[in-house]
Design a protein around this motif. Sequence first.
Motif, PDB file in Angstrom:
ATOM      1  N   ALA A  57      25.599  64.023-106.629  1.00 35.76           N
ATOM      2  CA  ALA A  57      26.549  64.654-107.546  1.00 35.76           C
ATOM      3  C   ALA A  57      27.600  63.612-107.903  1.00 35.76           C
ATOM      4  CB  ALA A  57      27.193  65.869-106.898  1.00 35.76           C
ATOM      5  N   GLU A  58      27.658  63.246-109.162  1.00 42.19           N
ATOM      6  CA  GLU A  58      28.609  62.227-109.593  1.00 42.19           C
ATOM      7  C   GLU A  58      29.994  62.828-109.818  1.00 42.19           C
ATOM      8  OE1 GLU A  58      27.791  59.210-109.538  1.00 42.19           O
ATOM      9  OE2 GLU A  58      25.605  59.203-109.650  1.00 42.19           O
ATOM     10  N   ASN A  59      30.022  64.121-110.058  1.00 40.94           N
ATOM     11  CA  ASN A  59      31.291  64.797-110.337  1.00 40.94           C
ATOM     12  C   ASN A  59      31.202  66.228-109.834  1.00 40.94           C
ATOM     13  OD1 ASN A  59      33.767  65.594-111.306  1.00 40.94           O
ATOM     14  ND2 ASN A  59      33.113  65.753-113.446  1.00 40.94           N
ATOM     15  N   GLY A  60      31.753  66.490-108.662  1.00 43.41           N
ATOM     16  CA  GLY A  60      31.682  67.831-108.091  1.00 43.41           C
ATOM     17  C   GLY A  60      30.496  67.992-107.171  1.00 43.41           C
ATOM     18  N   SER A  61      29.724  69.049-107.376  1.00 40.95           N
ATOM     19  CA  SER A  61      28.589  69.355-106.504  1.00 40.95           C
ATOM     20  C   SER A  61      27.562  70.152-107.292  1.00 40.95           C
ATOM     21  CB  SER A  61      29.059  70.149-105.274  1.00 40.95           C
ATOM     22  OG  SER A  61      29.652  71.375-105.685  1.00 40.95           O
ATOM     23  N   PHE A  62      26.404  70.409-106.639  1.00 35.95           N
ATOM     24  CA  PHE A  62      25.396  71.251-107.281  1.00 35.95           C
ATOM     25  C   PHE A  62      24.788  72.161-106.224  1.00 35.95           C
ATOM     26  CE2 PHE A  62      23.468  67.262-106.028  1.00 35.95           C
ATOM     27  CZ  PHE A  62      22.222  67.569-105.525  1.00 35.95           C
ATOM     28  N   ASP A  63      24.261  73.302-106.675  1.00 37.15           N
ATOM     29  CA  ASP A  63      23.756  74.291-105.729  1.00 37.15           C
ATOM     30  C   ASP A  63      22.232  74.232-105.630  1.00 37.15           C
ATOM     31  OD1 ASP A  63      22.744  75.685-107.961  1.00 37.15           O
ATOM     32  OD2 ASP A  63      24.519  76.964-108.100  1.00 37.15           O
ATOM     33  N   ARG A  64      21.698  75.072-104.752  1.00 34.41           N
ATOM     34  CA  ARG A  64      20.253  75.072-104.487  1.00 34.41           C
ATOM     35  C   ARG A  64      19.457  75.458-105.734  1.00 34.41           C
ATOM     36  NH1 ARG A  64      17.108  75.671 -99.840  1.00 34.41           N
ATOM     37  NH2 ARG A  64      14.919  75.540-100.459  1.00 34.41           N
ATOM     38  N   ALA A  65      19.967  76.388-106.511  1.00 30.02           N
ATOM     39  CA  ALA A  65      19.259  76.812-107.719  1.00 30.02           C
ATOM     40  C   ALA A  65      19.158  75.654-108.709  1.00 30.02           C
ATOM     41  CB  ALA A  65      19.966  78.004-108.366  1.00 30.02           C
ATOM     42  N   GLN A  66      20.213  74.882-108.848  1.00 28.56           N
ATOM     43  CA  GLN A  66      20.187  73.731-109.742  1.00 28.56           C
ATOM     44  C   GLN A  66      19.228  72.659-109.226  1.00 28.56           C
ATOM     45  OE1 GLN A  66      24.521  73.240-109.625  1.00 28.56           O
ATOM     46  NE2 GLN A  66      24.540  73.352-111.867  1.00 28.56           N
ATOM     47  N   LEU A  67      19.212  72.454-107.908  1.00 31.98           N
ATOM     48  CA  LEU A  67      18.278  71.503-107.320  1.00 31.98           C
ATOM     49  C   LEU A  67      16.841  71.922-107.596  1.00 31.98           C
ATOM     50  CD1 LEU A  67      17.517  69.080-105.547  1.00 31.98           C
ATOM     51  CD2 LEU A  67      17.825  70.551-103.536  1.00 31.98           C
ATOM     52  N   ASN A  68      16.543  73.194-107.399  1.00 29.55           N
ATOM     53  CA  ASN A  68      15.196  73.689-107.659  1.00 29.55           C
ATOM     54  C   ASN A  68      14.811  73.495-109.128  1.00 29.55           C
ATOM     55  OD1 ASN A  68      14.852  74.463-105.010  1.00 29.55           O
ATOM     56  ND2 ASN A  68      15.408  76.603-105.360  1.00 29.55           N
ATOM     57  N   ALA A  69      15.757  73.747-110.022  1.00 31.17           N
ATOM     58  CA  ALA A  69      15.486  73.588-111.449  1.00 31.17           C
ATOM     59  C   ALA A  69      15.210  72.120-111.783  1.00 31.17           C
ATOM     60  CB  ALA A  69      16.659  74.108-112.271  1.00 31.17           C
ATOM     61  N   MET A  70      15.952  71.211-111.167  1.00 33.34           N
ATOM     62  CA  MET A  70      15.729  69.786-111.405  1.00 33.34           C
ATOM     63  C   MET A  70      14.391  69.338-110.838  1.00 33.34           C
ATOM     64  SD  MET A  70      19.456  67.916-111.011  1.00 33.34           S
ATOM     65  CE  MET A  70      19.955  68.749-109.492  1.00 33.34           C
ATOM     66  N   LEU A  71      14.040  69.835-109.659  1.00 32.03           N
ATOM     67  CA  LEU A  71      12.746  69.487-109.073  1.00 32.03           C
ATOM     68  C   LEU A  71      11.597  69.990-109.938  1.00 32.03           C
ATOM     69  CD1 LEU A  71      13.420  70.170-105.282  1.00 32.03           C
ATOM     70  CD2 LEU A  71      13.007  67.936-106.338  1.00 32.03           C
ATOM     71  N   ASP A  72      11.704  71.228-110.417  1.00 30.92           N
ATOM     72  CA  ASP A  72      10.654  71.788-111.275  1.00 30.92           C
ATOM     73  C   ASP A  72      10.498  70.969-112.553  1.00 30.92           C
ATOM     74  OD1 ASP A  72      10.150  73.810-109.467  1.00 30.92           O
ATOM     75  OD2 ASP A  72      11.375  75.308-110.504  1.00 30.92           O
ATOM     76  N   ALA A  73      11.632  70.620-113.170  1.00 30.06           N
ATOM     77  CA  ALA A  73      11.586  69.843-114.410  1.00 30.06           C
ATOM     78  C   ALA A  73      11.018  68.447-114.153  1.00 30.06           C
ATOM     79  CB  ALA A  73      12.986  69.750-115.016  1.00 30.06           C
ATOM     80  N   ASP A 130      23.008  59.002-118.387  1.00 32.54           N
ATOM     81  CA  ASP A 130      23.123  58.659-116.968  1.00 32.54           C
ATOM     82  C   ASP A 130      24.569  58.331-116.593  1.00 32.54           C
ATOM     83  OD1 ASP A 130      21.828  57.993-114.367  1.00 32.54           O
ATOM     84  OD2 ASP A 130      22.544  55.990-114.837  1.00 32.54           O
ATOM     85  N   SER A 131      25.275  57.679-117.481  1.00 34.27           N
ATOM     86  CA  SER A 131      26.643  57.250-117.183  1.00 34.27           C
ATOM     87  C   SER A 131      27.652  58.389-117.231  1.00 34.27           C
ATOM     88  CB  SER A 131      27.064  56.149-118.159  1.00 34.27           C
ATOM     89  OG  SER A 131      27.047  56.625-119.494  1.00 34.27           O
ATOM     90  N   THR A 132      27.252  59.537-117.784  1.00 32.00           N
ATOM     91  CA  THR A 132      28.179  60.671-117.875  1.00 32.00           C
ATOM     92  C   THR A 132      27.662  61.924-117.157  1.00 32.00           C
ATOM     93  OG1 THR A 132      27.212  61.371-119.994  1.00 32.00           O
ATOM     94  CG2 THR A 132      29.083  59.848-120.081  1.00 32.00           C
ATOM     95  N   ALA A 133      26.488  61.839-116.519  1.00 29.38           N
ATOM     96  CA  ALA A 133      25.874  63.014-115.893  1.00 29.38           C
ATOM     97  C   ALA A 133      26.697  63.536-114.723  1.00 29.38           C
ATOM     98  CB  ALA A 133      24.463  62.665-115.416  1.00 29.38           C
ATOM     99  N   GLU A 134      26.695  64.851-114.568  1.00 26.02           N
ATOM    100  CA  GLU A 134      27.350  65.454-113.405  1.00 26.02           C
ATOM    101  C   GLU A 134      26.501  65.272-112.151  1.00 26.02           C
ATOM    102  OE1 GLU A 134      27.324  68.814-116.157  1.00 26.02           O
ATOM    103  OE2 GLU A 134      27.693  66.803-116.946  1.00 26.02           O
ATOM    104  N   VAL A 135      25.177  65.272-112.333  1.00 27.83           N
ATOM    105  CA  VAL A 135      24.238  65.066-111.223  1.00 27.83           C
ATOM    106  C   VAL A 135      23.156  64.108-111.691  1.00 27.83           C
ATOM    107  CG1 VAL A 135      22.616  66.136-109.605  1.00 27.83           C
ATOM    108  CG2 VAL A 135      24.641  67.404-110.346  1.00 27.83           C
ATOM    109  N   ASP A 136      22.796  63.196-110.819  1.00 28.99           N
ATOM    110  CA  ASP A 136      21.765  62.199-111.124  1.00 28.99           C
ATOM    111  C   ASP A 136      20.708  62.261-110.028  1.00 28.99           C
ATOM    112  OD1 ASP A 136      20.338  60.087-112.134  1.00 28.99           O
ATOM    113  OD2 ASP A 136      21.690  58.552-111.368  1.00 28.99           O
ATOM    114  N   LEU A 137      19.445  62.469-110.421  1.00 24.82           N
ATOM    115  CA  LEU A 137      18.357  62.649-109.453  1.00 24.82           C
ATOM    116  C   LEU A 137      17.174  61.793-109.882  1.00 24.82           C
ATOM    117  CD1 LEU A 137      18.024  64.803-107.013  1.00 24.82           C
ATOM    118  CD2 LEU A 137      16.523  66.005-108.584  1.00 24.82           C
ATOM    119  N   ASN A 138      16.526  61.146-108.925  1.00 24.22           N
ATOM    120  CA  ASN A 138      15.280  60.422-109.184  1.00 24.22           C
ATOM    121  C   ASN A 138      14.183  61.040-108.327  1.00 24.22           C
ATOM    122  OD1 ASN A 138      16.172  58.215-110.989  1.00 24.22           O
ATOM    123  ND2 ASN A 138      17.406  57.620-109.236  1.00 24.22           N
TER     124      ASN A 138
END
Length: 236
Positions: A203-219, A179-187
């Motif tokens: 996004a803790e460092n940079g940004s993330f795209d829609r495909a990454q968001l969808n992958a995080m939601l699915d997981a 959590d302390s080093t993640a590029e993106v943190d989602l709950n």
Amino acid sequence: MRSFSRSSLETRPVILTPHVSKHAEGSCLVEFGDTRVHCTASWEEKVPPHVYGSGGGWVTAEYGMLPRATHDRNRREASQGKQQGRTLEIQRLIGRALRASIDLKALGPRTLTLDCDVIQADGGTRTASITGAYVALVLALRKIKGKGMTQLPPLQHVAAISVGIVKGQVSVDLDYAEDSTAEVDLNIVALDGGKLVEVQGTAENGSFDRAQLNAMLDAGLAATAKLVELQKKVLG
């Protein structure tokens, strides 16, 4: 290698132990790996002013962390005279999540308070709190059934999980080191069946795209579905 030798899409070992408090109407010790939260549910035959007269009930939450739940001792917030912003934000999240799981109208004019006290923190304390608090809430309702409540109000299981992008990879249930080093943190907070209650993402460092968001939601939704199955097993 992740903690507990797990894959990127696996949670830490999750244990839900019910009936851990002698006096509370409902209780559960929830463990996500080395994160441990003591959850209790208490009820009162009254409602807050903003609910009074509606005929419905209310569910609220309080959250706190013991001084040595973390690596270094934290001062008790009571000794500082006020709760910190993080504490207020987390307990409001827990309250919203649990209210989404219950028909407040059918609850009747009573209040259920969920107390979530972090015994040991290693990331994911808010998501563990929600997952354990639901078990405590159901146990409390079962105990008060017949004491002015003829039947349980309609309920939907609710669970929560953290997801993130760590070293470019989607990972579920982040511990503190991740959590302390993640590029993106989602709950993610979700009901049984996959309906979302809340998504908190940064996004803790940079940004993330829609495909990454969808992958995080699915997981995340796959993980919350497993947590719901564990709740069902514990509650019987």
